[in-house]
Write a protein that holds these residues in place. Structure first.
Motif, mmCIF file in Angstrom:
data_model
loop_
_atom_site.group_PDB
_atom_site.id
_atom_site.type_symbol
_atom_site.label_atom_id
_atom_site.label_comp_id
_atom_site.label_asym_id
_atom_site.label_seq_id
_atom_site.Cartn_x
_atom_site.Cartn_y
_atom_site.Cartn_z
ATOM 1 N N PRO A 53 0.806 -1.212 0.000
ATOM 2 C CA PRO A 53 0.000 0.000 0.000
ATOM 3 C C PRO A 53 0.846 1.272 0.000
ATOM 4 C CG PRO A 53 0.110 -0.925 2.202
ATOM 5 C CD PRO A 53 0.802 -1.884 1.304
ATOM 6 N N VAL C 29 -6.301 -0.071 -6.066
ATOM 7 C CA VAL C 29 -7.606 -0.707 -5.990
ATOM 8 C C VAL C 29 -8.176 -0.484 -4.601
ATOM 9 C CG1 VAL C 29 -8.717 -2.965 -5.939
ATOM 10 C CG2 VAL C 29 -7.034 -2.442 -7.710
ATOM 11 N N GLY C 33 -11.422 -0.573 2.060
ATOM 12 C CA GLY C 33 -10.770 0.684 2.442
ATOM 13 C C GLY C 33 -10.203 0.719 3.849
ATOM 14 N N LEU C 36 -6.458 0.636 3.072
ATOM 15 C CA LEU C 36 -6.017 1.609 2.067
ATOM 16 C C LEU C 36 -6.289 3.052 2.523
ATOM 17 C CD1 LEU C 36 -4.760 2.079 -0.687
ATOM 18 C CD2 LEU C 36 -7.053 2.079 -1.666
ATOM 19 N N LEU C 53 -13.857 -1.215 -6.149
ATOM 20 C CA LEU C 53 -14.475 -2.462 -6.613
ATOM 21 C C LEU C 53 -15.870 -2.686 -6.035
ATOM 22 C CD1 LEU C 53 -11.429 -4.924 -6.291
ATOM 23 C CD2 LEU C 53 -12.020 -3.399 -8.195
ATOM 24 N N ALA C 82 -13.832 -12.000 -3.674
ATOM 25 C CA ALA C 82 -12.841 -11.158 -3.013
ATOM 26 C C ALA C 82 -13.484 -10.009 -2.248
ATOM 27 C CB ALA C 82 -11.852 -10.606 -4.041
ATOM 28 N N TYR C 86 -16.142 -9.317 5.781
ATOM 29 C CA TYR C 86 -15.977 -10.267 6.881
ATOM 30 C C TYR C 86 -17.321 -10.659 7.500
ATOM 31 C CZ TYR C 86 -11.026 -8.720 7.072
ATOM 32 O OH TYR C 86 -9.722 -8.417 6.805
ATOM 33 N N VAL C 109 -11.331 -10.364 13.743
ATOM 34 C CA VAL C 109 -10.773 -9.223 13.007
ATOM 35 C C VAL C 109 -11.369 -7.922 13.548
ATOM 36 C CG1 VAL C 109 -10.653 -8.042 10.785
ATOM 37 C CG2 VAL C 109 -10.343 -10.515 10.881
ATOM 38 N N GLY C 122 -9.533 -8.044 0.176
ATOM 39 C CA GLY C 122 -8.694 -6.895 0.532
ATOM 40 C C GLY C 122 -7.638 -7.301 1.543
ATOM 41 N N GLY C 131 -2.136 -9.566 9.531
ATOM 42 C CA GLY C 131 -3.540 -9.797 9.189
ATOM 43 C C GLY C 131 -3.984 -11.188 9.634
ATOM 44 N N LEU C 175 -7.342 -9.666 -7.422
ATOM 45 C CA LEU C 175 -7.723 -10.903 -6.765
ATOM 46 C C LEU C 175 -9.243 -10.956 -6.863
ATOM 47 C CD1 LEU C 175 -7.114 -13.351 -4.930
ATOM 48 C CD2 LEU C 175 -7.287 -11.806 -2.980
ATOM 49 N N GLN C 199 -7.263 -5.219 18.155
ATOM 50 C CA GLN C 199 -5.900 -4.936 17.717
ATOM 51 C C GLN C 199 -5.494 -6.030 16.741
ATOM 52 O OE1 GLN C 199 -2.915 -5.455 20.708
ATOM 53 N NE2 GLN C 199 -1.571 -3.885 19.877
#
Ligand SMILES: Cc1cc2nc3c(=O)[nH]c(=O)nc-3n(C[C@H](O)[C@H](O)[C@H](O)COP(=O)(O)OP(=O)(O)OC[C@H]3O[C@@H](n4cnc5c(N)ncnc54)[C@H](O)[C@@H]3O)c2cc1C
Lengths: 156, 805, 295
Positions: A53, C29, C33, C36, C53, C82, C86, C109, C122, C131, C175, C199
């Motif tokens: 990123p 992409v 978000g 990103l 997307l 993709a 969640y 998550v 993502g 992750g 993906l 966290q």
């Protein structure tokens, strides 16, 4: 942040030293790096760090602070320092790399070898360093790893 | 409605006002967002500011190229420190703790040198916030890096001779001030060195070094400032705790007459001491607005807030506790280093001094010495953070009492009992020279022990130890007191503080019967409007709903010293109570006149003046209307029953409490989880139990967070590594348990309300309770301390090291 | 926190999205978000174009794709688009039953807001070493469906994660789906260790085990999170577990090798040594949980 990378090159110390002395060729190994001018031991350039990123462009200058090759080829050492800042003013980077060269154990084919140790003291500052779980520190470690891997490949 | 119908309902309400659980009247607008925060305020034509900040901890500015930024779309101006040098003023240190304190000059925008990463070097002014931020990236600053003083101990030891880095080379030292209190010199106790010598030969000596990590107040609303210079006055809106002090200091440091400045703190989303500051951002915005003649706004991002709003705590504490073998403490010596950061902030230097009087806590130590040095470093400046000085002191002494008990092999509660002041000994003058007016440590402790199930938990702990359960139980105790209600002005004067500690209130009796109250205590989330309405309703006997509390605007509530140090109720609330009493006194001749009786025969109760022995009467609200009309009133008095009052306490107040915490420590992972938390606090008279509970709960969380989660971390170049809330771990409700928070009350004797203050209690008390519990759980593993925050990694390493030893 | 200006496109098909990516110099992409946008707001990146997307319906959903296809083992597979957030995965009974490990991991998550916006694709494309889903995709031997200018290709999870934040997905690729072989009869255990709720994991271990006769472990697959620049399989532990009766002692002994061959980071949440130790404890707990609750 200090990072040490070690590898062995199938050449004698003097040859290896000469390879390191070529800034432009060395820079090719750093992903996204570009040397824009060389003036004696000083150079200027930029690095575009693009990883997942993140995309940051650092510009700056560097110089060889020290270059010494023992006459008998028993050791070589160079100290390279560089500093730069992110194009968008969000961070600074400073690095001092000490390259230490020593004759390595002779190769199977009897040819010479040089043990290379690159110790980099990397300092990332400013906004980019203080946000996001040490992300930028991890990214720079990865980039340095790729750099020395490439150097190793190039010289071996 | 007739008076006879009204009286009973009114009376019932009046009787219950003090001590009544009222939901906060301000919450509806705060929770639904139907209010204005500073960032919502936008005078027509407002320009937006972005700050260019130093990435280096310490550097000389060798050049600033602003051309690209100036040329960027929608940019109005780019101003450097040099551009603003003549008009920006300086940021004042209001509490030089010694007359020879060394302090660098603090310019809001750095001129030729930066002393911490995050310091402002230029201000970009643009027509939109986005344009300002874009252009700020184009300001090209050249720096020449200088050695940075970062580590507190190294900085304290650095001299020009030994080559240690100096935060401000021109000062020649990093040591700003040294402040000592010695009970032998003060005549309040013995010589601590004698006590230590005696303990060394045949007694018990506990020597420890504790670290108070650096914390960030992390208030919910980031700091924000709007300045409108158009019109006769310059108006500055700020998300601040201290509009009055800000106004005074703006005038004092910029030369703008005080009468030409209006400061407004609209609704402010939390402060915790973090907004008890006059900030470079405010001063820069003020200077830019004046220069351009246009309104400007600056709102920081969260990362800027974490980076540049003042930090808190950050001390090294070296402690020596002397005791006899039977557990009686004979003396305490405290040697303290306090990190000021790059500049001496508004009251930053004084924070450790606020702790100086509290290290002896609730105990009868016969000898005490406190020796503190404040030290400049190239990090963000530090200042008050909830508790300011007192959490540090309480932590140290409560940890030491546990260590003493461990050394003696005795129950830590017992050792405390043996040393504390008993309820029949009040008023008690301590070894630090303060006189505690009231308290009852025995009862609070007994109640807490009972509610906690202390014996059962100890039994469970023994069982888990026996079974070598990988999850161990620890019990932590903190029997704390604090001094609050800042503060008697004379005492502040003797400590060289730059202002007084009084508070002001005004009551305006409106003709419609509504009561408009102003207070100089500027709330930022505490619930002043509710509690103060209750006080006024109680004293004047008017319906609670009829009282409107106004604050936070120097034009509406012109006199005041603002909100910090748990002072609002004990000082500001008392000023209001006194003003209410004056209203009653002023209304009395009106009542007598209107009721055609002699003033001596008039009685006042439940909001109504009556003629003794008759049912006839007038309410204070009816008299307000009469005073407004002023058609008929006695000679020699003014046609108004409005009143104002200023209250200056003669002493601090001393809330106290007993906090008991049980934690479970997973010795395999080092994870600490809270199991039970019980506290019984004595905050004197409780005006509104709901608000008190809210303050205690929130306070507990902040104190627990210091023990377990929060820490501001710098790397070895002085870059703040905890620059987002993903790195600076502020807990959420999901990390906590339900607290069992009760209170008892021994009224304070220094104000008529009997209130002692509650804003900081939870924070002060809880940190040592939690750390004591963690250490208690791990004693079988040879662990005597875990540095805060007690992260899983630290706990696990402590177990490895302790077990290896 | 204002990002630099960028162009924004919201294609409605994968082809259109790929065309946009092919034309742009510097495009990013946008899925949910949640990773990103912070990066853009902090200005750690300043793309010219953001391709959202969110309107490509074909990228969203959970599909049973049966036993055939490219999925290893042939025992049936579930394909997750993709762009599936969640929370949809969490709400799916099918996933809870057939891909229990994924269900457990997704449950941990972030917080509900993040789970409503953030997507599985993502998360995997982002390849944050901390992750939650990467190690699980490895352990479940998922396959990644990647679409590019020259069509679709399928990459096994083991080859997908290449380095820190680096995957097999090229700049001009997307993906599009993740295929998971179902694991009927496998037990699952997910151990995520955090300092505060909501966290990223300091370390996490996902385990799924198959008990041959209901008593001994016939096969175990262990994924490690935040033990290196990419998610990892704890192969040494997997081998050591084969044939083991899952007592705490035996599993603990096998899991002592959990950190073998890893290179965990040292950061504010813990040093590398601590993480190596943590991996062994969490692996034991995850395996025991998995063995204790066979599906
Ligand atoms: C406060 C917070 C807490 C969080 N906690 C956790 C946690 O505990 N565990 C955890 O695992 N995650 C956590 N996350 C991250 C979250 O799971 C993200 O949602 C996830 O990492 C990215 O998914 P996204 O859909 O939001 O992707 P985006 O943020 O939109 O995109 C992430 C990256 O992947 C690229 N990308 C996205 N989709 C595709 C695609 N289909 N093809 C190619 N490239 C693509 C983007 O260009 C971008 O580089 C947290 C996030 C936040 C903000």
């Amino acid at each position: 942040m200090e990072l040490t990378h070690r590898f062995t090159v199938p050449a004698d110390v003097a040859t290896t030293f000469a390879a390191f002395d070529d800034v432009e060729s060395v820079a090719e190994c750093f992903p996204g790096a570009e040397v824009t001018s060389v003036d004696g031991d000083a150079f200027t350039g930029g690095v575009k760090i693009k990883l997942g990123p993140i995309s940051l462009t650092f510009r700056g200058e560097g110089e060889f602070r020290e270059k010494s090759l023992a006459k008998d080829g028993s050791s070589g050492r160079m100290v390279l320092s560089a500093r730069g800042k992110d194009r968008r003013g969000n961070g600074t980077a400073g690095a001092e790399a000490v390259v230490a060269l020593r004759p390595g154990a002779a190769r199977a084919d009897g040819g010479p070898a040089t043990d290379v140790e690159v110790t980099t003291d990397l300092q990332i500052g400013g906004k980019v360093a203080s946000i996001g779980r040490g992300l930028v520190q991890e990214v720079s470690t990865t980039m340095l790893g790729r750099f020395t891997d490439c150097l190793e490949k190039k010289l071996t | 409605m007739t008076t006879t119908e009204e009286a009973p309902t009114a009376e019932a309400a009046h009787d219950g006002e003090i001590g009544r659980d009222r939901r906060r009247k301000e919450d509806h607008r705060l929770l639904t967002g139907r209010t204005r925060w500073t960032d919502n305020i936008a005078p027509p034509g407002t320009l937006h500011l972005a700050m260019v900040r130093s990435p280096y901890a310490h550097a000389r500015i060798t050049g600033i190229d602003t051309r690209d930024a100036q040329a960027s779309p929608n940019v109005v101006a780019v101003l450097t420190g040099a551009d603003l040098a003549d008009t920006q003023g300086v940021l004042a240190n209001a509490w030089p703790i010694t007359t020879d304190q060394v302090a660098p000059e603090h310019k809001p925008v750095a001129v030729d040198r930066v002393a911490f990463a995050g310091e402002i070097v230029a201000v970009v002014v643009a027509r939109s916030a986005a344009a300002a931020v874009d252009a700020a990236e184009l300001v090209d600053v050249d720096y020449e890096e200088l050695p940075a003083a970062l580590d507190l101990k190294d900085a304290a030891a650095a001299t020009p001779e030994n080559g240690g880095a100096l935060a401000h080379p021109d000062l020649g030292t990093n040591n700003s001030a040294r402040w000592i209190f010695d009970s032998a010199e003060a005549g309040t106790g013995g010589d601590v060195e004698d006590a230590i010598a005696a303990a060394r030969s045949g007694g018990i000596l506990i020597e420890r070094e504790y670290r108070q990590q650096r914390l960030i107040p992390a208030f919910m609303e980031p700091r924000s400032v709007v300045v409108d210079p158009t019109g006769e006055q310059i108006t500055l809106w700020s998300a601040t705790q201290i509009p009055h002090i800000t106004r005074f200091l703006l005038a004092a440091t910029t030369g703008v007459p005080e009468s030409k400045i209006r400061v407004i703190a609209p609704d402010v989303g939390g402060g915790f001491g973090g907004k008890l500051q006059t900030t470079p951002e405010e001063w820069a915005a003020f200077a830019v607005a004046r220069r351009l003649g246009k309104p400007v706004k600056y709102t920081e991002t969260r990362s800027e807030s974490l980076l540049a709003a003042h930090h808190g705590r950050d001390q090294w504490q070296k402690l020596t506790l002397a005791a006899t073998t039977d557990g009686t403490v004979t003396g305490l010596k405290v040697e303290l280093l306090a990190d000021l950061g790059a500049y001496v902030a508004l009251v930053g230097g004084g924070v450790p001094v606020l702790g100086a009087f509290m290290f002896n806590a609730i105990y009868k130590f016969p000898a005490y010495r406190f020796d503190c040095r404040t030290v400049l470093t190239n990090k963000t400046w530090t200042d008050a953070y909830r508790g300011a000085g007192r959490p540090e002191a309480t932590f140290a002494v409560e940890r030491l009492m546990d260590e003493l008990a461990a050394e003696l092999g005795r129950d830590p509660l017992e050792v405390r009992r043996q040393n504390w002041i008993t309820h029949d000994e009040f008023p008690f003058t301590t070894v630090a020279g303060l006189t505690y007016d009231s308290g009852d440590y025995e009862s609070a402790t007994a109640q807490a022990v009972e509610a906690f199930g202390y014996e059962d938990l100890r039994a469970e702990q023994a069982r888990r130890r026996e079974e070598r359960d990988p999850v161990q139980l620890g019990i932590g105790i903190s029997t704390f007191t604090e001094m609050c209600g800042l503060a008697p002005s004379r005492v502040l004067g003797s400590l060289n503080y730059g202002a007084g500690g009084w508070e002001h209130a005004e009551i305006r009796m409106l003709p419609t019967g509504k009561v408009e109250v102003t207070t100089g205590a500027s709330a930022h989330g505490q619930g002043h409007e509710t509690a103060f309405s209750q006080i006024v309703a109680d004293r004047l006997g008017v319906p609670y709903e009829d009282v409107e509390v106004l604050h936070g605007d120097t034009q509406v509530a012109p006199r005041g010293l603002d909100t910090y140090g748990s002072r609002s109720l004990t000082v500001g609330g008392e000023a209001l109570a006194l003003a209410a009493d004056k209203v009653v006194a002023k209304a009395k001749p009106w009542a007598a006149h209107l009721l055609e009786a002699a003033p001596e025969d008039i009685e006042f109760a439940h909001g109504k003046f009556t003629v003794a022995g008759t049912g006839e009467g007038k309410t204070v609200q009816e008299i307000a209307l009469a005073a407004f009309a002023a058609h008929d009133y006695p000679e020699g008095i003014e046609p108004s029953i409005d009143a104002e009052a200023t209250f200056d306490p003669v002493n601090f107040s001393f809330p106290h409490g007993t906090h008991l915490c049980a934690v479970e420590v997973d010795t395999e992972t080092g994870a600490v989880s809270l199991r039970k938390y019980v506290c019984v606090d004595d905050v004197g008279t409780v005006i509104n139990p709901l608000i008190v509970a809210g303050q205690v709960h929130g306070g507990l969380v902040q104190g627990i967070a210091q023990a377990l989660w929060e820490e501001a971390v710098y790397d070895d170049a002085g870059t703040l590594l905890t620059g987002t809330l993903a790195d600076y771990l502020v807990p959420s409700a999901a990390d906590l348990i339900s607290f069992d928070a009760a209170h008892r009350s021994t009224p304070a004797t220094t104000n008529s309300l009997g209130a002692k203050g509650v804003g900081e209690a939870g924070t002060i008390a809880s940190t040592p309770a939690v750390v004591n519990a963690v250490v208690d759980a791990l004693r079988p593993y040879g662990v005597h301390d875990v540095r805060m925050p007690c992260t899983p990694a630290r706990v696990w390493h402590a177990i490895q090291e302790g077990s290896a030893a | 926190m204002i990002p630099t200006a960028f162009d924004y496109a919201r294609p409605t098909s994968v082809d259109e999205a790929l065309r946009l990516l092919a034309q742009a110099d510097d495009a990013k992409v946008l899925a949910g978000g949640q990773s990103l946008l912070p990066v853009l707001r902090m200005r750690l990146n300043a793309p010219d174009l953001v391709v959202d997307l969110g309107r490509i319906d074909s990228l969203r959903g959970i599909r049973d794709i049966g036993g055939g296809g490219a999925v290893a083992g042939g025992g049936g597979a579930i394909e997750i688009g993709a762009m599936t957030p969640y929370h949809e995965i969490l709400a799916s009974d099918e996933i809870r039953q057939e891909l229990t490990l994924l269900h457990h991991a997704v449950a941990e998550v972030g917080d509900p807001q993040i789970r409503h916006r953030g997507t599985l694709g993502g998360s995997l494309a982002h390849a944050d070493p901390a992750g939650d889903c990467g190690a699980v995709a490895l352990a479940l031997e998922a396959e990644m469906v990647i679409a590019g200018p020259s069509g679709e290709r399928v990459v096994p999870a083991a080859d997908f994660f290449q380095d820190l934040f680096t995957t097999a997905v090229g700049d001009d690729e997307l993906l599009v789906a993740i295929r998971f072989p179902v694991h009927p009869g496998w037990g699952a255990g997910y151990q995520k260790f955090v300092r505060t709720a909501q966290q990223w994991p300091v370390v996490a271990v996902g385990a799924c085990v198959h008990l041959a006769d209901g008593k001994t472990i016939s096969e175990a697959r262990i994924g490690l999170t935040n033990m290196g620049p990419t998610p990892l399989r704890a192969r040494a532990v997997e081998e050591a577990l084969a044939g083991v009766t899952p007592t705490p002692e035996a599993v603990g002994a096998a899991c002592a090798a959990a950190a073998d061959g890893t290179s965990p980071p040292s950061d504010l949440n813990g040093d590398a040594d601590y993480r190596r130790h943590l991996a062994t404890v969490l692996a034991r707990r995850a395996v025991l949980a998995a063995a204790g609750h066979p599906q």
